[in-house]
Motif scaffolding. Structure first.
Motif, PDB file in Angstrom:
ATOM      1  N   GLY A  97       0.676  -1.334  -1.145  1.00 24.65           N
ATOM      2  CA  GLY A  97      -0.766  -1.216  -0.556  1.00 24.65           C
ATOM      3  C   GLY A  97      -1.536  -0.278   0.418  1.00 24.65           C
ATOM      4  O   GLY A  97      -3.146  -0.073   0.375  1.00 24.65           O
ATOM      5  N   VAL A  98      -0.584   0.426   2.050  1.00 22.51           N
ATOM      6  CA  VAL A  98      -1.346   1.752   2.124  1.00 22.51           C
ATOM      7  C   VAL A  98      -1.970   2.103   1.245  1.00 22.51           C
ATOM      8  O   VAL A  98      -3.153   3.363   1.488  1.00 22.51           O
ATOM      9  N   TRP A  99      -0.737   2.767   0.958  1.00 22.95           N
ATOM     10  CA  TRP A  99      -1.312   3.625  -0.569  1.00 22.95           C
ATOM     11  C   TRP A  99      -2.594   3.514  -1.498  1.00 22.95           C
ATOM     12  O   TRP A  99      -3.288   4.351  -1.627  1.00 22.95           O
ATOM     13  N   LEU A 100      -2.953   2.444  -1.529  1.00 25.32           N
ATOM     14  CA  LEU A 100      -4.235   1.893  -2.458  1.00 25.32           C
ATOM     15  C   LEU A 100      -5.137   1.816  -1.246  1.00 25.32           C
ATOM     16  O   LEU A 100      -6.248   2.142  -2.050  1.00 25.32           O
ATOM     17  N   ILE A 101      -5.489   1.404  -0.426  1.00 21.25           N
ATOM     18  CA  ILE A 101      -6.262   1.273   0.356  1.00 21.25           C
ATOM     19  C   ILE A 101      -6.986   2.612   0.501  1.00 21.25           C
ATOM     20  O   ILE A 101      -7.804   2.869   0.900  1.00 21.25           O
ATOM     21  N   LEU A 102      -5.512   3.670   0.563  1.00 18.24           N
ATOM     22  CA  LEU A 102      -5.940   5.044   0.353  1.00 18.24           C
ATOM     23  C   LEU A 102      -7.414   5.722  -0.765  1.00 18.24           C
ATOM     24  O   LEU A 102      -7.185   6.916  -0.466  1.00 18.24           O
ATOM     25  N   ARG A 103      -6.815   5.494  -1.432  1.00 20.19           N
ATOM     26  CA  ARG A 103      -7.946   5.734  -2.566  1.00 20.19           C
ATOM     27  C   ARG A 103      -9.198   5.472  -2.963  1.00 20.19           C
ATOM     28  O   ARG A 103     -10.193   5.284  -1.793  1.00 20.19           O
ATOM     29  N   TYR A 132     -11.638  -1.034  -5.894  1.00 17.42           N
ATOM     30  CA  TYR A 132     -11.029  -1.819  -6.927  1.00 17.42           C
ATOM     31  C   TYR A 132      -9.820  -1.782  -6.328  1.00 17.42           C
ATOM     32  O   TYR A 132      -8.802  -2.561  -6.127  1.00 17.42           O
ATOM     33  N   GLN A 133      -9.512  -0.523  -6.230  1.00 16.56           N
ATOM     34  CA  GLN A 133      -8.198  -0.394  -6.367  1.00 16.56           C
ATOM     35  C   GLN A 133      -8.178  -0.146  -4.496  1.00 16.56           C
ATOM     36  O   GLN A 133      -7.088  -0.898  -3.623  1.00 16.56           O
ATOM     37  N   VAL A 134      -9.539   0.102  -3.445  1.00 12.13           N
ATOM     38  CA  VAL A 134      -9.203  -0.629  -2.167  1.00 12.13           C
ATOM     39  C   VAL A 134      -8.706  -1.975  -2.275  1.00 12.13           C
ATOM     40  O   VAL A 134      -7.886  -3.180  -1.094  1.00 12.13           O
ATOM     41  N   ILE A 135      -8.986  -2.721  -2.412  1.00 14.66           N
ATOM     42  CA  ILE A 135      -9.519  -4.700  -2.858  1.00 14.66           C
ATOM     43  C   ILE A 135      -7.978  -4.653  -3.326  1.00 14.66           C
ATOM     44  O   ILE A 135      -7.117  -5.769  -2.714  1.00 14.66           O
ATOM     45  N   ILE A 136      -7.451  -4.371  -4.711  1.00 15.89           N
ATOM     46  CA  ILE A 136      -5.971  -4.701  -5.141  1.00 15.89           C
ATOM     47  C   ILE A 136      -4.723  -4.188  -3.848  1.00 15.89           C
ATOM     48  O   ILE A 136      -3.912  -5.533  -3.600  1.00 15.89           O
ATOM     49  N   SER A 153      -5.317  -6.991  -1.028  1.00 21.56           N
ATOM     50  CA  SER A 153      -4.296  -8.062  -1.227  1.00 21.56           C
ATOM     51  C   SER A 153      -2.715  -7.811  -1.433  1.00 21.56           C
ATOM     52  O   SER A 153      -1.730  -8.472  -0.613  1.00 21.56           O
ATOM     53  N   LEU A 154      -2.141  -6.333  -1.954  1.00 21.55           N
ATOM     54  CA  LEU A 154      -1.159  -6.457  -1.711  1.00 21.55           C
ATOM     55  C   LEU A 154      -0.489  -5.842  -0.306  1.00 21.55           C
ATOM     56  O   LEU A 154       0.435  -6.484  -0.237  1.00 21.55           O
ATOM     57  N   LEU A 155      -1.118  -5.617   0.773  1.00 27.55           N
ATOM     58  CA  LEU A 155      -0.990  -5.702   2.116  1.00 27.55           C
ATOM     59  C   LEU A 155      -0.854  -7.487   2.613  1.00 27.55           C
ATOM     60  O   LEU A 155      -0.390  -7.851   3.601  1.00 27.55           O
ATOM     61  N   SER A 156      -2.153  -8.209   2.157  1.00 26.59           N
ATOM     62  CA  SER A 156      -2.010  -9.551   2.600  1.00 26.59           C
ATOM     63  C   SER A 156      -0.799 -10.553   2.532  1.00 26.59           C
ATOM     64  O   SER A 156      -0.027 -11.090   2.846  1.00 26.59           O
ATOM     65  N   TYR A 157       0.043 -10.210   1.026  1.00 31.41           N
ATOM     66  CA  TYR A 157       1.014 -11.086   0.332  1.00 31.41           C
ATOM     67  C   TYR A 157       2.183  -9.947   1.255  1.00 31.41           C
ATOM     68  O   TYR A 157       3.299 -11.200   1.450  1.00 31.41           O
ATOM     69  N   ALA A 158       2.429  -8.831   1.668  1.00 30.95           N
ATOM     70  CA  ALA A 158       3.385  -8.888   2.369  1.00 30.95           C
ATOM     71  C   ALA A 158       3.454  -9.407   3.453  1.00 30.95           C
ATOM     72  O   ALA A 158       4.315  -9.588   4.231  1.00 30.95           O
TER      73      ALA A 158
END
Length: 111
Positions: free
Chosen positions: A16-22, A26-30, A33-38
């Protein structure tokens, strides 16, 4: 079981952190979501992982063997709020893409 849960939370948080830094929205949104699921899994794990325990309070059952229902209720509420927030983010993403013509976070294409 706790080790598997901890590894799963760590992998989801790292992804989630890696995708937020993209650079793409759309990658930031995903990633969000991954960070909230974690975080939801972490809160769920705080409630205690019990196996072969009765789900209801019965006569003669010690309450320390039961799973705490409060984190479960919090996670259920967080899932609903997270789903609605993700849907809102996706609508804003589509509107921003239509207005700017790009899906980069800063609005500019990389060369």
């Amino acid at each position: 079981m706790e080790l598997i849960l901890a590894i799963g939370i760590g992998v989801m948080t790292g992804s989630g952190v890696w995708l937020i830094l993209r650079p793409r929205t759309y990658q930031v949104i995903i990633g969000l979501s991954l960070l909230s699921y974690a975080v939801n899994l972490f809160i769920f794990g705080v409630g205690g992982i019990k196996t072969n325990a009765p789900p209801l309070l019965l006569d003669g059952v010690i309450t320390s063997t039961l799973t705490d229902p409060v984190p479960q209720a919090l996670v259920l509420t967080a899932i609903v709020i997270g789903f609605a927030t993700t849907a809102l983010f996706l609508v804003v993403l589509l509107a921003a893409r239509g207005l700017t013509g790009t899906d980069h976070v800063d609005g500019r294409e990389r060369n």
